[in-house]
Design a protein around this motif. Structure first.
Motif, PDB file in Angstrom:
ATOM      1  N   ARG A   1      -7.775   6.823   3.530  1.00  0.00           N
ATOM      2  CA  ARG A   1      -8.448   6.029   2.499  1.00  0.00           C
ATOM      3  C   ARG A   1      -8.443   4.541   2.868  1.00  0.00           C
ATOM      4  N   LEU A   2      -7.314   4.043   3.340  1.00  0.00           N
ATOM      5  CA  LEU A   2      -7.192   2.614   3.634  1.00  0.00           C
ATOM      6  C   LEU A   2      -7.966   2.205   4.886  1.00  0.00           C
TER       7      LEU A   2
ATOM      8  N   ASP B   1       0.785  -1.236   0.000  1.00  0.00           N
ATOM      9  CA  ASP B   1       0.000   0.000   0.000  1.00  0.00           C
ATOM     10  C   ASP B   1       0.817   1.288   0.000  1.00  0.00           C
ATOM     11  N   TYR B   2       2.158   1.170   0.037  1.00  0.00           N
ATOM     12  CA  TYR B   2       2.968   2.394   0.097  1.00  0.00           C
ATOM     13  C   TYR B   2       2.742   3.199  -1.177  1.00  0.00           C
ATOM     14  N   PRO B   3       2.332   4.453  -1.072  1.00  0.00           N
ATOM     15  CA  PRO B   3       2.087   5.262  -2.278  1.00  0.00           C
ATOM     16  C   PRO B   3       3.343   5.319  -3.143  1.00  0.00           C
TER      17      PRO B   3
ATOM     18  N   TRP C   1       4.845   5.196   8.341  1.00  0.00           N
ATOM     19  CA  TRP C   1       5.245   4.858   6.976  1.00  0.00           C
ATOM     20  C   TRP C   1       6.770   4.925   6.903  1.00  0.00           C
TER      21      TRP C   1
ATOM     22  N   ASP D   1      -3.269  11.020   3.046  1.00  0.00           N
ATOM     23  CA  ASP D   1      -4.446  10.627   2.267  1.00  0.00           C
ATOM     24  C   ASP D   1      -4.587   9.111   2.204  1.00  0.00           C
ATOM     25  N   ALA D   2      -3.454   8.414   2.015  1.00  0.00           N
ATOM     26  CA  ALA D   2      -3.495   6.952   1.945  1.00  0.00           C
ATOM     27  C   ALA D   2      -3.945   6.356   3.271  1.00  0.00           C
ATOM     28  N   THR D   3      -3.522   6.958   4.382  1.00  0.00           N
ATOM     29  CA  THR D   3      -3.910   6.457   5.697  1.00  0.00           C
ATOM     30  C   THR D   3      -5.431   6.455   5.844  1.00  0.00           C
TER      31      THR D   3
ATOM     32  N   GLU E   1       0.435  12.651   0.475  1.00  0.00           N
ATOM     33  CA  GLU E   1       0.114  11.339  -0.082  1.00  0.00           C
ATOM     34  C   GLU E   1       0.060  10.263   0.997  1.00  0.00           C
TER      35      GLU E   1
END
Length: 333
Positions: free
Chosen positions: A85-86, A39-41, A114, A81-83, A78
């Motif tokens: 969203r997931l 999942d790392y952007p 991260w 946002d990923a945090t 990024e």
């Protein structure tokens, strides 16, 4: 693999109606599964962005998250946002009831760290794939997608090569479009097993994923990536099997030449190095010229009279593949 770790245990927050919640709002699923190694952007990988994102979830009476709020930024949008969203997609909680037996909502807070390990490309190589670092030419070259770390070579092993216990390294030139998709694969160094060569390119075309190269303006562009895929037979613990068959490391002609001038003052200069036919299995670690020069002063060469003189030093190495003398190209019985 990439490390994304939940740092804090679940923290019970106030329920949605503002009353104090005497119960712990417990996750119904493992928080460690909310963010996986894939999942790392990719943009954060490319730019080596790391950090810790604190978040708070508002959880409904049904145990599903309703809203995510970043309470402490990692410093990189990024990652933040990923945090959210997931965890909004994957977090699930046990339902809670108040003293009247009515289901209530609440909040849950935690943090995700991260962090990119230093050995990311080494771990990628464990999947069978590696980028030829010695021949990468672009200043902002394509970066392998984290999902390529999980490539399962055993699942794609050509049946005939598996039955014959054949292994090998396939050198390839991958052509990518501006989206990072592999559109063409050419074998530049054969494993000497046609099935392995063919399967390596087929796997790259189907599963190869890259963040595209960028030009000086930051615009995605087409590019080429020199790479290697290593086919290694699956190992079974405790099992004894016939040894694997693979290409001899020095099967191709190779030549390397280095010249350097050592002046009468003991200073080394004008070093030049060139190599052709370097085998895939023997990657060149840097330029040998880097070992000489700088502030080092050497004892100069001298002539017959003992006077310091300038000399050019040449080193040549060569691999020649030829028939054994007296046997021609025939195969021994």
């Amino acid at each position: 693999m990439l490390w994304m770790m939940l740092l804090l245990a679940a923290q019970a927050g106030a329920p949605a109606d503002g009353t104090e919640d005497p119960l712990h709002f417990r996750p119904a699923t493992d928080p460690g599964s909310w963010v996986t190694t894939d999942d790392y952007p990719i943009t954060a990988l490319r730019d080596t962005h790391e950090g810790t994102t604190g978040f708070r979830l508002t959880v409904g009476p049904d145990g599903l998250p309703r809203r995510c709020e970043v309470t402490a930024s990692s410093g990189h949008a990024e990652l933040d946002d990923a945090t959210c969203r997931l965890v909004m997609q994957r977090a699930r909680f046990e339902t809670q009831r108040d003293d009247k037996g009515v289901r209530v909502g609440g909040t849950y807070a935690n943090r995700i760290r991260w962090q990119i390990p230093d050995d990311y490309l080494e771990r990628l190589a464990q999947s069978g794939f590696r980028v030829d670092e010695a021949r990468r030419g672009l200043p902002r070259a394509p970066l392998p997608d984290p999902a390529m770390v999980t490539l399962d070579a055993a699942a794609h092993y050509p049946p005939a090569a598996l039955a014959a216990r054949q292994e090998g390294d396939v050198g390839m030139m991958l052509s990518l479009d501006a989206a990072g998709k592999v559109i063409r694969c050419a074998v530049t160094e054969s494993s000497m097993v046609r099935d392995l060569d063919t399967a390596a390119c087929a796997l790259m075309r189907s599963d190869g994923r890259f963040e595209p190269a960028l030009d000086s303006a930051g615009t995605p562009v087409k590019s080429e990536v020199p790479a290697v895929f290593s086919w290694v037979l699956p190992r079974t613990a405790g099992a004894t099997a016939e040894p694997a068959h693979r290409k001899f490391p020095l099967s191709s002609p190779m030549a390397a030449t280095m010249t350097i001038v050592v002046g009468a003052d003991g200073i080394a200069r004008d070093c030049k190095f060139s190599a052709t036919g370097l085998p895939v299995g023997l990657p060149l670690e840097g330029n040998p010229c880097d070992m000489f020069g700088g502030s080092v002063r050497y004892i100069p060469f001298t002539d017959a009279a003992g006077k310091p003189v300038t000399r050019r030093v040449t080193m040549r190495a060569e691999t020649i593949v030829e028939p054994e003398p007296g046997r021609g190209s025939s195969v021994e019985p």
